[in-house]
Design an enzyme around this catalytic site. Structure first.
Site, short mmCIF file in Angstrom:
data_model
loop_
_atom_site.label_atom_id
_atom_site.label_comp_id
_atom_site.label_asym_id
_atom_site.label_seq_id
_atom_site.Cartn_x
_atom_site.Cartn_y
_atom_site.Cartn_z
N SER A 71 -28.88 24.37 -8.90
CA SER A 71 -28.59 22.95 -9.08
C SER A 71 -29.43 22.09 -8.15
CB SER A 71 -27.10 22.69 -8.79
OG SER A 71 -26.82 21.31 -8.76
N TYR A 131 -19.91 22.35 -3.43
CA TYR A 131 -20.56 22.87 -4.63
C TYR A 131 -22.04 23.14 -4.39
CZ TYR A 131 -22.96 22.79 -9.11
OH TYR A 131 -23.79 23.09 -10.16
N LYS A 160 -24.23 26.87 -4.30
CA LYS A 160 -25.44 27.15 -5.08
C LYS A 160 -26.60 27.54 -4.18
CE LYS A 160 -24.09 26.63 -9.34
NZ LYS A 160 -24.19 27.73 -10.33
#
Length: 338
Positions: free
Chosen positions: A122, A146, A150
């Protein structure tokens, strides 16, 4: 005499938005996608181009069985939790699913002799960029759990490649948008957090007015700017990455975007232009952690894996998504190959 065998690809999260689109393009390339999904956020009816194995990414026995029984040649790894706000509220769940899930998958792959993986990373790994557009060499300083999960996933791939000979491509998405141009697949999230579906829902009267968080950013119209990339292009990029690895290409980490930014008001104007419907708006303060602008430099993906988006125009993305919300729109252009 050689016997040709269809390549079998395990697609974790294959019942989800991007994963299901990827399964379709894998089939079109002559491969067999095997979707692996716990269906907590995916949809079984989106798995239409190969078998579905119901299982959790953190279940080592189920993963090992899937890899062994299905004779998997390569893995495309989508399975993850992916809501930024939720990751702030429940960070340990994100570390469990996204990091522990990656560890469990890599262990199962290496034990089963499968050493090719394409990873759904991402642009959230970059955080708030110091310079635009964002290149792959830009500093990775994620600002939420988040994004950190990643980035850890990328570190795990790099270290496993060095220690065990793993072959990988990490694809750093910008903003996925649109729907299958042929109408087979759309975007269904619960809750929905993506701008274009929310704008279409507001236009169709299927949801509240579109919430605009902040109109005082240092951008031309005061709203946030993002780089939107068509979901079918994202799916095809995974195929390009798989071809790259199978052809002996180097391990890579690549941005996937168009290199074009669109503001919230640009998206609203496009929805109104494509559908002929007004988008009711509601205004609020900025959200913490929203960078003013995120746009990709997509040069390296073109150079290394031969990928270029077929659908660069925001109107195309909206036209393909609109029918899923009961709105009429005219589909626009065709597709490309790697």
């Amino acid at each position: 005499m050689s016997i040709w065998r269809v390549e079998r690809v395990l697609v974790t999260g294959g019942a989800g938005y991007i994963g299901s689109h990827c399964c379709k393009v894998l089939t079109q390339s002559g491969r067999l996608p095997i979707a692996y999904d716990n269906l907590s956020r995916g949809h079984a009816d989106a798995v239409r181009w190969g078998p579905l194995i119901t299982g959790d990414i953190r279940d080592p026995d189920r993963l090992a069985q899937a890899l062994r029984d299905e004779r998997i040649d390569a893995v495309i790894h989508f399975a993850a939790l992916a809501y930024v706000g939720e990751s702030v509220r429940d960070p340990l769940e994100y570390y469990d699913v996204n990091v522990n899930g990656m560890r469990t998958l890599l262990d199962a792959m290496l034990e089963g002799g499968c050493k090719r993986i394409v990873f759904s990373s991402s642009c959230a790994t970059y955080g708030t960029p110091a310079h635009l557009p964002i290149t792959e060499d830009s500093a990775q300083n994620p600002i939420n759990p988040y994004g950190r999960t990643k980035l850890i996933g990328e570190w795990m791939l790099r270290d496993a490649a060095k220690a065990h000979g793993l072959r990988y491509a990490a694809l750093r998405y910008f903003n996925a948008a649109g729907a299958d141009p042929e109408g087979d697949l759309g975007e269904r999230h619960a809750p929905e957090t993506h701008l274009i579906p929310l704008a279409l829902m507001a236009a169709a009267g299927l949801g509240p007015p579109l919430q605009v968080f902040g109109t005082d950013y240092a951008t031309p119209d005061g709203t946030c700017i993002r780089d939107y990339i068509h979901v079918s292009d994202l799916a095809r990029a995974h195929l390009c990455a798989l071809d790259h690895l199978e052809g002996g290409g180097e391990n890579v980490a690549l941005n996937l975007g168009t290199g074009r930014g669109a503001s919230i008001f640009d998206v609203v104007a496009a929805v109104e232009r494509v559908t002929g419907r007004g988008v009711p708006l509601r205004f609020g303060p900025r959200r913490e952690g929203d960078p003013p602008e995120l746009t990709a430099d997509p040069t390296r993906a073109a150079e290394l894996i031969g990928f270029a988006p077929a659908y660069r125009e925001l109107d195309d993305m909206i036209a393909h998504a609109a029918p899923w919300f009961g709105l009429s729109a005219q589909n626009q252009r065709g597709v490309a190959s790697c």
